[in-house]
Design a protein around this motif. Structure first.
Motif, PDB file in Angstrom:
ATOM      1  N   PHE A  80     -13.248  -7.858   8.241  1.00  0.00           N
ATOM      2  CA  PHE A  80     -13.324  -7.278   7.377  1.00  0.00           C
ATOM      3  C   PHE A  80     -13.301  -5.850   5.661  1.00  0.00           C
ATOM      4  O   PHE A  80     -12.491  -5.895   4.987  1.00  0.00           O
ATOM      5  N   VAL A  81     -13.501  -5.500   6.427  1.00  0.00           N
ATOM      6  CA  VAL A  81     -14.085  -3.921   6.020  1.00  0.00           C
ATOM      7  C   VAL A  81     -11.782  -3.386   6.073  1.00  0.00           C
ATOM      8  O   VAL A  81     -11.522  -3.292   5.290  1.00  0.00           O
ATOM      9  N   LYS A  82     -11.408  -3.425   6.737  1.00  0.00           N
ATOM     10  CA  LYS A  82      -9.872  -3.117   7.387  1.00  0.00           C
ATOM     11  C   LYS A  82      -9.011  -3.977   6.826  1.00  0.00           C
ATOM     12  O   LYS A  82      -8.637  -3.282   5.442  1.00  0.00           O
ATOM     13  N   SER A  83     -10.122  -5.497   6.304  1.00  0.00           N
ATOM     14  CA  SER A  83      -8.543  -6.492   5.493  1.00  0.00           C
ATOM     15  C   SER A  83      -8.537  -5.974   4.112  1.00  0.00           C
ATOM     16  O   SER A  83      -7.984  -6.075   3.542  1.00  0.00           O
ATOM     17  N   ARG A  84      -9.746  -5.799   3.448  1.00  0.00           N
ATOM     18  CA  ARG A  84      -9.821  -5.453   2.258  1.00  0.00           C
ATOM     19  C   ARG A  84      -9.849  -3.976   2.277  1.00  0.00           C
ATOM     20  O   ARG A  84      -9.256  -3.943   0.595  1.00  0.00           O
ATOM     21  N   ASN A  85      -9.621  -3.207   3.175  1.00  0.00           N
ATOM     22  CA  ASN A  85      -8.877  -1.540   2.352  1.00  0.00           C
ATOM     23  C   ASN A  85      -7.064  -1.570   2.334  1.00  0.00           C
ATOM     24  O   ASN A  85      -7.159  -1.077   1.116  1.00  0.00           O
ATOM     25  N   LEU A  86      -7.178  -2.584   3.050  1.00  0.00           N
ATOM     26  CA  LEU A  86      -5.647  -2.994   2.859  1.00  0.00           C
ATOM     27  C   LEU A  86      -5.347  -3.756   1.409  1.00  0.00           C
ATOM     28  O   LEU A  86      -3.788  -3.473   1.363  1.00  0.00           O
ATOM     29  N   ILE A  87      -6.041  -4.748   1.220  1.00  0.00           N
ATOM     30  CA  ILE A  87      -5.517  -5.411   0.005  1.00  0.00           C
ATOM     31  C   ILE A  87      -5.671  -4.236  -0.943  1.00  0.00           C
ATOM     32  O   ILE A  87      -4.438  -3.965  -1.884  1.00  0.00           O
ATOM     33  N   GLN A  88      -7.126  -3.344  -0.988  1.00  0.00           N
ATOM     34  CA  GLN A  88      -7.016  -1.861  -2.139  1.00  0.00           C
ATOM     35  C   GLN A  88      -5.342  -1.722  -2.382  1.00  0.00           C
ATOM     36  O   GLN A  88      -5.092  -1.025  -3.321  1.00  0.00           O
ATOM     37  N   GLU A  89      -4.664  -1.151  -0.969  1.00  0.00           N
ATOM     38  CA  GLU A  89      -3.722   0.213  -1.000  1.00  0.00           C
ATOM     39  C   GLU A  89      -2.760  -1.105  -1.543  1.00  0.00           C
ATOM     40  O   GLU A  89      -1.470  -0.033  -2.254  1.00  0.00           O
ATOM     41  N   SER A  90      -2.468  -1.918  -1.093  1.00  0.00           N
ATOM     42  CA  SER A  90      -1.250  -2.773  -1.180  1.00  0.00           C
ATOM     43  C   SER A  90      -1.627  -3.039  -2.916  1.00  0.00           C
ATOM     44  O   SER A  90      -0.384  -3.126  -3.742  1.00  0.00           O
ATOM     45  N   TRP A  91      -2.405  -3.293  -4.077  1.00  0.00           N
ATOM     46  CA  TRP A  91      -2.374  -2.743  -5.477  1.00  0.00           C
ATOM     47  C   TRP A  91      -2.570  -1.966  -5.606  1.00  0.00           C
ATOM     48  O   TRP A  91      -1.874  -2.058  -6.956  1.00  0.00           O
ATOM     49  N   ARG A  92      -2.719  -0.720  -5.154  1.00  0.00           N
ATOM     50  CA  ARG A  92      -3.066   0.331  -5.797  1.00  0.00           C
ATOM     51  C   ARG A  92      -1.199   0.405  -5.873  1.00  0.00           C
ATOM     52  O   ARG A  92      -0.454   0.949  -7.116  1.00  0.00           O
ATOM     53  N   GLN A  93      -0.535   0.012  -5.326  1.00  0.00           N
ATOM     54  CA  GLN A  93       1.176   0.382  -5.118  1.00  0.00           C
ATOM     55  C   GLN A  93       1.500  -0.410  -6.357  1.00  0.00           C
ATOM     56  O   GLN A  93       2.643   0.024  -6.962  1.00  0.00           O
ATOM     57  N   ILE A  94       1.109  -1.528  -6.687  1.00  0.00           N
ATOM     58  CA  ILE A  94       1.455  -2.694  -7.172  1.00  0.00           C
ATOM     59  C   ILE A  94       1.279  -1.874  -9.027  1.00  0.00           C
ATOM     60  O   ILE A  94       1.868  -1.791  -9.690  1.00  0.00           O
ATOM     61  N   ASP A  95       0.175  -1.095  -9.382  1.00  0.00           N
ATOM     62  CA  ASP A  95      -0.614  -1.310 -10.004  1.00  0.00           C
ATOM     63  C   ASP A  95      -0.369   0.485 -10.534  1.00  0.00           C
ATOM     64  O   ASP A  95       0.207   0.279 -11.722  1.00  0.00           O
ATOM     65  N   VAL A  96       1.148   0.796  -9.587  1.00  0.00           N
ATOM     66  CA  VAL A  96       1.605   2.107  -9.894  1.00  0.00           C
ATOM     67  C   VAL A  96       2.594   1.556 -10.812  1.00  0.00           C
ATOM     68  O   VAL A  96       3.282   2.297 -11.565  1.00  0.00           O
ATOM     69  N   GLU A  97       3.534   0.693 -10.288  1.00  0.00           N
ATOM     70  CA  GLU A  97       4.519   0.216 -10.705  1.00  0.00           C
ATOM     71  C   GLU A  97       4.140  -0.525 -12.142  1.00  0.00           C
ATOM     72  O   GLU A  97       4.808  -0.447 -13.657  1.00  0.00           O
ATOM     73  N   LEU A  98       3.326  -1.502 -12.640  1.00  0.00           N
ATOM     74  CA  LEU A  98       2.604  -1.963 -13.357  1.00  0.00           C
ATOM     75  C   LEU A  98       2.932  -0.717 -14.315  1.00  0.00           C
ATOM     76  O   LEU A  98       2.959  -0.735 -15.684  1.00  0.00           O
ATOM     77  N   ASN A  99       1.871   0.722 -14.167  1.00  0.00           N
ATOM     78  CA  ASN A  99       1.659   1.556 -15.635  1.00  0.00           C
ATOM     79  C   ASN A  99       2.816   2.533 -15.750  1.00  0.00           C
ATOM     80  O   ASN A  99       3.314   2.857 -16.728  1.00  0.00           O
ATOM     81  N   ARG A 100       3.489   2.512 -15.212  1.00  0.00           N
ATOM     82  CA  ARG A 100       4.691   2.535 -14.992  1.00  0.00           C
ATOM     83  C   ARG A 100       5.737   1.952 -16.438  1.00  0.00           C
ATOM     84  O   ARG A 100       6.219   2.130 -17.147  1.00  0.00           O
TER      85      ARG A 100
END
Length: 256
Positions: free
Chosen positions: A29-49
């Motif tokens: 669960f911890v690994k999956s949650r961290n993977l989700i957070q990492e993939s969301w940060r990539q989207i968040d960077v593009e949204l801020n752009r």
């Protein structure tokens, strides 16, 4: 006495196995949650752009298309709302963030479509560059969204499945929110018209127009058509004044 020791050993072994399974499930669960957070940060960077590109796009369109005032105001309002929700969200997006980003994507898409009525704006280099950057940003957002949603699907499946759901309830692993675009206008691909590429026949008869015959082949002799191959060759008639051979036979010596 020996039976009691055996039972104690069996119970210890069972407890250890359960503990190992629970530990593995928790780490998963911890690994999956961290993977989700990492993939969301990539989207968040593009949204801020995209937040940074939108003000320049609005000002460029405002200079050429004053009639699009309502659309420009909606985009500005949605951008401010999205930034406000982004600051209040945690490591993962909420449903409110997904909804406001979806509305912002639809507003930007509608604005790009509406500028087709302004030839001067379509030829403006600043607008073309902003449009290109926004298109690239939207492509990266779409790619990141697919990766993020795939990780969310795996994580949510484990939250709801047995027996991993026991660990999820015990350690408060809650379901993550998908980041989806449900607006058909955003999903729809732009239509491209290449014009008519085929002949049209008579609408009443539904037939193609007759093909024109090829022009007659011209030869050096100036004939209008090709000669008939069945016609036999006829030699030209002899004209008067031309040399004709004697009708008599062989050579005769001169008379003495």
């Amino acid at each position: 006495m020996g039976t009691a020791i055996t039972l104690i050993i069996i119970l210890v072994v069972i407890v250890v196995i359960i503990a190992l399974i629970a530990m593995g499930s928790y780490n998963g669960f911890v690994k999956s949650r961290n993977l989700i957070q990492e993939s969301w940060r990539q989207i968040d960077v593009e949204l801020n752009r995209r937040y940074e590109l939108i003000p320049n796009l609005v000002e460029t369109v405002r200079a050429y298309a004053a009639h699009e005032r309502n659309t420009l105001e909606d985009i500005t309002r949605l951008r401010s709302q999205a930034q406000s929700v982004a600051q209040s969200d945690g490591a993962l997006p909420s449903q409110q963030r997904a909804d406001v980003e979806q509305a912002l994507s639809g507003a930007v898409h509608n604005l790009i479509v509406s500028v087709e009525a302004y030839p001067d704006l379509k030829s403006n280099q600043n607008f073309l560059e902003l449009q290109r950057q926004l298109a690239e940003t939207e492509d990266r957002i779409a790619a990141g969204r697919r990766f993020y949603n795939a990780n969310v699907r795996v994580y949510n499946t484990r939250v709801e499945s047995v027996p991993s759901n026991l660990i999820a309830n015990m350690f408060h692993f809650e379901k993550a929110t998908y980041f989806e675009v449900n607006d058909p206008s955003v999903r729809q691909a732009p239509s491209v018209s290449f014009g008519e590429i085929a002949y049209r026949g008579d609408p009443q008869q539904g037939q193609l127009p007759p093909q024109q015959s090829a022009p007659p082949v011209q030869f050096g002799g100036g004939a209008d058509s090709m000669p008939n191959p069945q016609q036999q060759y006829a030699p030209p008639p002899q004209q008067q004044g031309q040399y004709q051979p004697p009708q008599t036979g062989g050579y005769q010596p001169p008379q003495q």
